[in-house]
Motif scaffolding. Sequence first.
Motif, PDB file in Angstrom:
ATOM      1  N   LYS A  42       9.148  73.917 -11.055  1.00 62.61           N
ATOM      2  CA  LYS A  42       9.315  72.560 -10.533  1.00 62.61           C
ATOM      3  C   LYS A  42       8.596  71.555 -11.428  1.00 62.61           C
ATOM      4  CE  LYS A  42       9.889  73.898  -5.707  1.00 62.61           C
ATOM      5  NZ  LYS A  42       9.306  73.866  -4.352  1.00 62.61           N
ATOM      6  N   LYS A  43       7.417  71.927 -11.917  1.00 63.93           N
ATOM      7  CA  LYS A  43       6.689  71.034 -12.814  1.00 63.93           C
ATOM      8  C   LYS A  43       7.449  70.826 -14.115  1.00 63.93           C
ATOM      9  CE  LYS A  43       1.904  71.793 -11.348  1.00 63.93           C
ATOM     10  NZ  LYS A  43       0.583  72.272 -11.783  1.00 63.93           N
ATOM     11  N   VAL A  44       8.041  71.891 -14.640  1.00 63.36           N
ATOM     12  CA  VAL A  44       8.786  71.792 -15.895  1.00 63.36           C
ATOM     13  C   VAL A  44       9.986  70.867 -15.723  1.00 63.36           C
ATOM     14  CG1 VAL A  44      10.225  73.089 -17.525  1.00 63.36           C
ATOM     15  CG2 VAL A  44       8.004  73.995 -16.823  1.00 63.36           C
ATOM     16  N   VAL A  45      10.686  70.984 -14.608  1.00 62.01           N
ATOM     17  CA  VAL A  45      11.838  70.114 -14.359  1.00 62.01           C
ATOM     18  C   VAL A  45      11.387  68.660 -14.289  1.00 62.01           C
ATOM     19  CG1 VAL A  45      13.557  69.485 -12.618  1.00 62.01           C
ATOM     20  CG2 VAL A  45      13.240  71.879 -13.247  1.00 62.01           C
ATOM     21  N   LYS A  46      10.291  68.415 -13.601  1.00 62.74           N
ATOM     22  CA  LYS A  46       9.775  67.047 -13.483  1.00 62.74           C
ATOM     23  C   LYS A  46       9.349  66.508 -14.848  1.00 62.74           C
ATOM     24  CE  LYS A  46       6.536  64.242 -10.852  1.00 62.74           C
ATOM     25  NZ  LYS A  46       5.497  64.239  -9.826  1.00 62.74           N
ATOM     26  N   MET A  47       8.694  67.345 -15.649  1.00 62.83           N
ATOM     27  CA  MET A  47       8.281  66.919 -16.980  1.00 62.83           C
ATOM     28  C   MET A  47       9.490  66.623 -17.853  1.00 62.83           C
ATOM     29  SD  MET A  47       5.021  69.481 -17.579  1.00 62.83           S
ATOM     30  CE  MET A  47       5.171  69.415 -19.327  1.00 62.83           C
ATOM     31  N   GLN A  48      10.546  67.425 -17.733  1.00 59.12           N
ATOM     32  CA  GLN A  48      11.758  67.196 -18.521  1.00 59.12           C
ATOM     33  C   GLN A  48      12.406  65.879 -18.132  1.00 59.12           C
ATOM     34  OE1 GLN A  48      12.728  69.141 -21.059  1.00 59.12           O
ATOM     35  NE2 GLN A  48      14.291  67.615 -21.496  1.00 59.12           N
ATOM     36  N   GLU A  49      12.417  65.558 -16.837  1.00 61.82           N
ATOM     37  CA  GLU A  49      12.968  64.278 -16.398  1.00 61.82           C
ATOM     38  C   GLU A  49      12.153  63.123 -16.979  1.00 61.82           C
ATOM     39  OE1 GLU A  49      12.940  64.523 -12.156  1.00 61.82           O
ATOM     40  OE2 GLU A  49      14.725  65.792 -12.087  1.00 61.82           O
ATOM     41  N   LEU A  55      12.723  59.005 -23.499  1.00 61.86           N
ATOM     42  CA  LEU A  55      13.646  58.924 -24.628  1.00 61.86           C
ATOM     43  C   LEU A  55      14.661  57.799 -24.429  1.00 61.86           C
ATOM     44  CD1 LEU A  55      14.301  62.691 -25.422  1.00 61.86           C
ATOM     45  CD2 LEU A  55      12.907  61.073 -26.710  1.00 61.86           C
ATOM     46  N   ASN A  56      15.140  57.629 -23.198  1.00 65.46           N
ATOM     47  CA  ASN A  56      16.075  56.542 -22.922  1.00 65.46           C
ATOM     48  C   ASN A  56      15.420  55.189 -23.158  1.00 65.46           C
ATOM     49  OD1 ASN A  56      18.111  58.309 -22.246  1.00 65.46           O
ATOM     50  ND2 ASN A  56      17.693  58.232 -20.058  1.00 65.46           N
ATOM     51  N   THR A  57      14.161  55.068 -22.781  1.00 63.30           N
ATOM     52  CA  THR A  57      13.428  53.823 -22.988  1.00 63.30           C
ATOM     53  C   THR A  57      13.280  53.542 -24.476  1.00 63.30           C
ATOM     54  OG1 THR A  57      12.197  54.219 -20.942  1.00 63.30           O
ATOM     55  CG2 THR A  57      11.295  52.597 -22.456  1.00 63.30           C
ATOM     56  N   ILE A  58      12.973  54.565 -25.234  1.00 58.61           N
ATOM     57  CA  ILE A  58      12.829  54.404 -26.675  1.00 58.61           C
ATOM     58  C   ILE A  58      14.159  53.974 -27.292  1.00 58.61           C
ATOM     59  CG2 ILE A  58      12.437  55.633 -28.844  1.00 58.61           C
ATOM     60  CD1 ILE A  58      10.282  57.245 -27.406  1.00 58.61           C
ATOM     61  N   ASP A  59      15.265  54.577 -26.851  1.00 59.24           N
ATOM     62  CA  ASP A  59      16.579  54.198 -27.368  1.00 59.24           C
ATOM     63  C   ASP A  59      16.886  52.737 -27.088  1.00 59.24           C
ATOM     64  OD1 ASP A  59      16.993  56.721 -28.356  1.00 59.24           O
ATOM     65  OD2 ASP A  59      18.223  57.399 -26.651  1.00 59.24           O
ATOM     66  N   GLN A  60      16.521  52.290 -25.906  1.00 56.17           N
ATOM     67  CA  GLN A  60      16.757  50.890 -25.565  1.00 56.17           C
ATOM     68  C   GLN A  60      15.897  49.964 -26.409  1.00 56.17           C
ATOM     69  OE1 GLN A  60      16.066  50.671 -21.380  1.00 56.17           O
ATOM     70  NE2 GLN A  60      18.062  51.505 -20.837  1.00 56.17           N
TER      71      GLN A  60
END
Length: 90
Positions: A42-49, A55-60
């Motif tokens: 569950k922690k890994v999934v949250k970290m991936q999100e 990454l989306n913020t950086i792209d913007q």
Amino acid sequence: MEINDIIPNSPSDLGAIVLWIIIIIIVITAIVLYLRYRKMSKKVVKMQENVNTHLNTIDQMKKSKEERLKELTEIKNKVDKVIEEEKNKL
């Protein structure tokens, strides 16, 4: 119940007790490892999100200034058009 009833009378009785203790320890260890795995996944999934959001913020942020100005100009033109239409209705 006396203490002599608890103490094994033969080596085979002692072996059986040790075997059951080992089995119980293995089962408890397996349960603990399974629960930790679930918690960790569950922690890994949250970290991936969080990484994907970052990454989306950086792209913007990488958008050129011209593209951002173009988008703002388009929005301004649309708003001006709506305002003109409302003025004409009055």
